[in-house]
Each structure stands twice: as C-alpha cells, then as structure tokens.
Design a protein around this motif. Structure first.
Motif, short mmCIF file in Angstrom:
data_model
loop_
_atom_site.label_atom_id
_atom_site.label_comp_id
_atom_site.label_asym_id
_atom_site.label_seq_id
_atom_site.Cartn_x
_atom_site.Cartn_y
_atom_site.Cartn_z
N GLU A 167 41.58 36.27 51.16
CA GLU A 167 42.33 34.62 51.27
C GLU A 167 42.01 33.63 51.50
O GLU A 167 42.19 33.55 53.25
N THR A 200 43.83 27.49 51.65
CA THR A 200 44.27 27.18 50.90
C THR A 200 45.64 27.71 49.62
O THR A 200 46.29 27.69 48.64
N LYS A 236 44.72 30.44 47.53
CA LYS A 236 44.07 30.86 46.42
C LYS A 236 42.58 31.80 46.99
O LYS A 236 42.54 33.27 47.92
N ARG A 257 39.52 34.35 46.69
CA ARG A 257 38.30 34.37 45.97
C ARG A 257 37.40 35.70 46.58
O ARG A 257 37.48 36.22 47.57
N ASN A 308 35.23 31.46 43.91
CA ASN A 308 36.94 31.57 43.13
C ASN A 308 37.90 32.87 42.12
O ASN A 308 36.66 32.53 41.65
N THR A 364 39.39 33.32 38.74
CA THR A 364 39.81 32.22 38.68
C THR A 364 40.91 33.30 37.58
O THR A 364 42.32 32.93 36.63
N THR A 393 43.08 37.19 37.08
CA THR A 393 44.15 38.75 37.69
C THR A 393 43.37 39.25 36.60
O THR A 393 44.78 39.42 35.49
#
Length: 96
Positions: free
Chosen positions: A16, A19, A21, A23, A34, A36, A38
């Motif tokens: 994690e 931010t 997000k 990655r 990253n 993008t 899921t």
C-alpha cells in the motif's frame, strides 16, 4: 499469474502506497507498478453451470447439493470438493 520485475526478474510484492493506492513493488530494484484493476469475488458466478449430486445438506437436510472440485493444496494432495445446497432458501456452502 505471478508478476515479476522486468528489470531484475524477482517476484513483485503487493504494497500500500502512502497515497492509499495499492501497487506492486520490487524489493531489489526501485521499480513499482500501480494496480489499476482489482479482482472481483466471483461468488455466485462460480456456481453457474455446476453439476448436482446426492449429498445431504448439514444445515437443512436437503438431499441434493451442487458441487465443484478445486485444487487448493499441492498437486500431490487430493482436490477439495465444495458443495452448495440445492434448496434455494438454504444455499448453505460447505466443503469436504
């Protein structure tokens, strides 16, 4: 599919970011990617088009259940059988 680093060939790990997000990161190189997309839990989709057999539901005692077999352990271990009660009011899931 296992993700590998395009620079050094090592396995990428999920991390994690600051931010928030998610990655993929290499623990050797400064490479990261990253995530993008899921994966969606297949849940109900996995039970479409499966066969049924004579197996008594442990919850409601219905005499039939849907079943599927998956290899959840190493290849030298037997497959795991998953069941779902055919009684739609129950739909209890269990495994053998």
């Amino acid at each position: 599919m296992m993700p590998f680093c395009s620079v050094c060939g090592n396995l990428l790990f999920v991390q994690e970011a600051e931010t928030g997000k998610i990655r993929l990161v290499c623990r050797i190189c400064p490479l990261f990617r990253n995530i993008t997309k899921t994966l969606v839990n297949r849940g109900e989709e996995a039970w479409k088009n499966v066969d049924s057999t004579e197996e008594t539901c442990p919850k409601c005692s219905h005499p039939r259940a849907y079943f599927m077999q998956l290899q959840t352990r190493s290849a030298d271990e037997p497959m795991t059988t998953f069941y779902r009660c055919c009684n739609h009011q129950c739909s209890h899931n269990w495994r053998e």
